[in-house]
Design a protein around this motif. Structure first.
Motif, PDB file in Angstrom:
ATOM      1  N   UNK A 162       0.966  -1.569  -0.144  1.00 13.04           N
ATOM      2  CA  UNK A 162      -0.354  -0.226  -0.368  1.00 13.04           C
ATOM      3  C   UNK A 162       0.820   1.420   0.071  1.00 13.04           C
ATOM      4  N   UNK A 163       0.342   2.118   0.496  1.00 15.26           N
ATOM      5  CA  UNK A 163       1.231   3.844  -0.026  1.00 15.26           C
ATOM      6  C   UNK A 163       0.387   4.413   0.774  1.00 15.26           C
ATOM      7  N   UNK A 196       7.149   8.337  -4.518  1.00 12.81           N
ATOM      8  CA  UNK A 196       7.059   7.509  -3.330  1.00 12.81           C
ATOM      9  C   UNK A 196       7.490   6.584  -2.463  1.00 12.81           C
ATOM     10  N   UNK A 197       6.658   5.978  -1.920  1.00 13.28           N
ATOM     11  CA  UNK A 197       7.326   4.458  -0.801  1.00 13.28           C
ATOM     12  C   UNK A 197       5.982   3.487  -1.077  1.00 13.28           C
ATOM     13  N   UNK A 198       6.496   2.200  -1.103  1.00 13.74           N
ATOM     14  CA  UNK A 198       5.498   1.245  -1.011  1.00 13.74           C
ATOM     15  C   UNK A 198       5.553   0.575   0.032  1.00 13.74           C
ATOM     16  N   UNK A 199       4.731   0.330   0.453  1.00 16.24           N
ATOM     17  CA  UNK A 199       5.091  -0.645   2.476  1.00 16.24           C
ATOM     18  C   UNK A 199       3.953  -1.813   2.258  1.00 16.24           C
ATOM     19  N   UNK A 219     -12.538  -7.075   0.647  1.00 14.03           N
ATOM     20  CA  UNK A 219     -12.721  -5.330   1.653  1.00 14.03           C
ATOM     21  C   UNK A 219     -11.519  -4.670   1.148  1.00 14.03           C
ATOM     22  N   UNK A 220     -10.417  -5.967   2.268  1.00 15.56           N
ATOM     23  CA  UNK A 220      -8.700  -4.605   1.905  1.00 15.56           C
ATOM     24  C   UNK A 220      -8.958  -4.135   0.189  1.00 15.56           C
ATOM     25  N   UNK A 221      -8.852  -4.519  -0.942  1.00 15.80           N
ATOM     26  CA  UNK A 221      -8.723  -4.489  -1.729  1.00 15.80           C
ATOM     27  C   UNK A 221      -9.271  -3.062  -2.184  1.00 15.80           C
ATOM     28  N   UNK A 222     -10.199  -2.848  -2.281  1.00  9.75           N
ATOM     29  CA  UNK A 222     -11.406  -1.444  -2.565  1.00  9.75           C
ATOM     30  C   UNK A 222     -10.941  -0.476  -1.509  1.00  9.75           C
ATOM     31  N   UNK A 223      -9.563  -0.273  -0.636  1.00 14.79           N
ATOM     32  CA  UNK A 223      -9.041   1.006  -0.603  1.00 14.79           C
ATOM     33  C   UNK A 223      -8.588   1.899  -1.094  1.00 14.79           C
ATOM     34  N   UNK A 224      -8.298   2.635  -1.315  1.00 18.83           N
ATOM     35  CA  UNK A 224      -8.133   3.454  -2.942  1.00 18.83           C
ATOM     36  C   UNK A 224      -6.136   3.641  -2.388  1.00 18.83           C
ATOM     37  N   UNK A 225      -5.381   3.644  -1.316  1.00 15.55           N
ATOM     38  CA  UNK A 225      -4.473   3.706  -1.488  1.00 15.55           C
ATOM     39  C   UNK A 225      -3.594   1.904  -1.352  1.00 15.55           C
ATOM     40  N   UNK A 226      -4.166   0.999  -1.624  1.00 18.82           N
ATOM     41  CA  UNK A 226      -3.763  -1.163  -1.616  1.00 18.82           C
ATOM     42  C   UNK A 226      -3.119  -0.837  -3.044  1.00 18.82           C
TER      43      UNK A 226
END
Length: 234
Positions: A162-163, A196-199, A219-226
């Motif tokens: 994620x970012x 940027x950085x990818x965590x 569910x987690x994949x729906x977040x915009x920062x994923x």
């Protein structure tokens, strides 16, 4: 059973194998597994054919031995010979349904169901109907009911890239808390990009029995920062 098999008996055994194997194959196909209805039915019919052929060989040998006693020491009819070939040979077909990708093994249950269908076919072909019926009931209970009754908690790893570290970690923590997901361990990794950085966090988690890993990943994949959410089997 002694004597030649009647056409009625042959049809009954074939039909019974088709019905039993078809039910088991339907369960596998409904769950989108590699081997479905047709594969299971073909395995069942093949096993019935081989078992009935072995029965006929044995019956023929017994008839010759009774009619010509002097050949008794020459004629041999081992009922386990062809059956043993079925039991070993079906393993190759079952192995073809097992897929291993990125530490994830799929198809073991389907391979086992093919093997047990062969056993059902052999029992039916040999005329052991009680064994076949009890075996069929047991197989169907295992495939359709057991998982609903007994839920074995398993640990799996979810790899999340994620970012925007702070806001995304808060989202993940809140989601785990809301869904009663227990985190056993976490591994961290950071990759730098030009802008940027990818965590990447690898969570070892245990889910409540009412929640599936597929749901969590979705569910987690729906977040915009994923950037990527991936399930890893241990």
């Amino acid at each position: 059973m002694t004597g030649d098999l009647s056409i009625y008996e042959i049809c009954i055994r074939m039909l019974l194998a088709i019905v039993f194997a078809g039910f088991i194959g339907f369960d596998r196909e409904f769950k989108n597994r590699p081997a479905g209805i047709r594969t299971h039915i073909l395995v069942g019919i093949g096993a019935v054919l081989i078992a009935m052929i072995q029965k006929e060989i044995t019956n023929t040998a017994l008839t010759i031995a009774q009619d010509q006693p002097e050949l008794g020491d020459v004629i041999r009819a081992d009922e386990a010979r062809l059956i043993a070939q079925v039991v070993s040979g079906i393993g190759f077909l079952g192995a073809g349904t097992i897929v291993v990708t990125k530490q994830v093994v799929r198809g073991l249950t389907t391979a086992a169901s093919l093997w047990t269908v062969a056993g059902l076919g052999l029992a039916i072909g040999m005329g052991n109907y009680r064994i076949a019926i009890v075996g069929f009931v047991g197989i169907m209970l295992v495939l359709t009911v057991l998982k609903r009754v007994i839920n074995v908690p398993t640990l799996k790893k979810i790899e999340i890239s994620f970012e925007h570290k702070r806001t995304t970690k808060e989202f993940i923590a809140d989601y785990f808390k809301e869904k009663n997901i227990e985190v056993k361990d976490v591994d961290f990794e950071v990759k730098k990009r030009s802008d940027s950085r990818i965590y990447t966090n690898v969570y070892t988690v245990e889910l409540p029995r009412t929640l599936s890993y597929q749901t969590v990943v979705e569910d987690l994949s729906m977040h915009e920062n994923m950037v990527r959410v991936h399930l890893i089997s241990m």
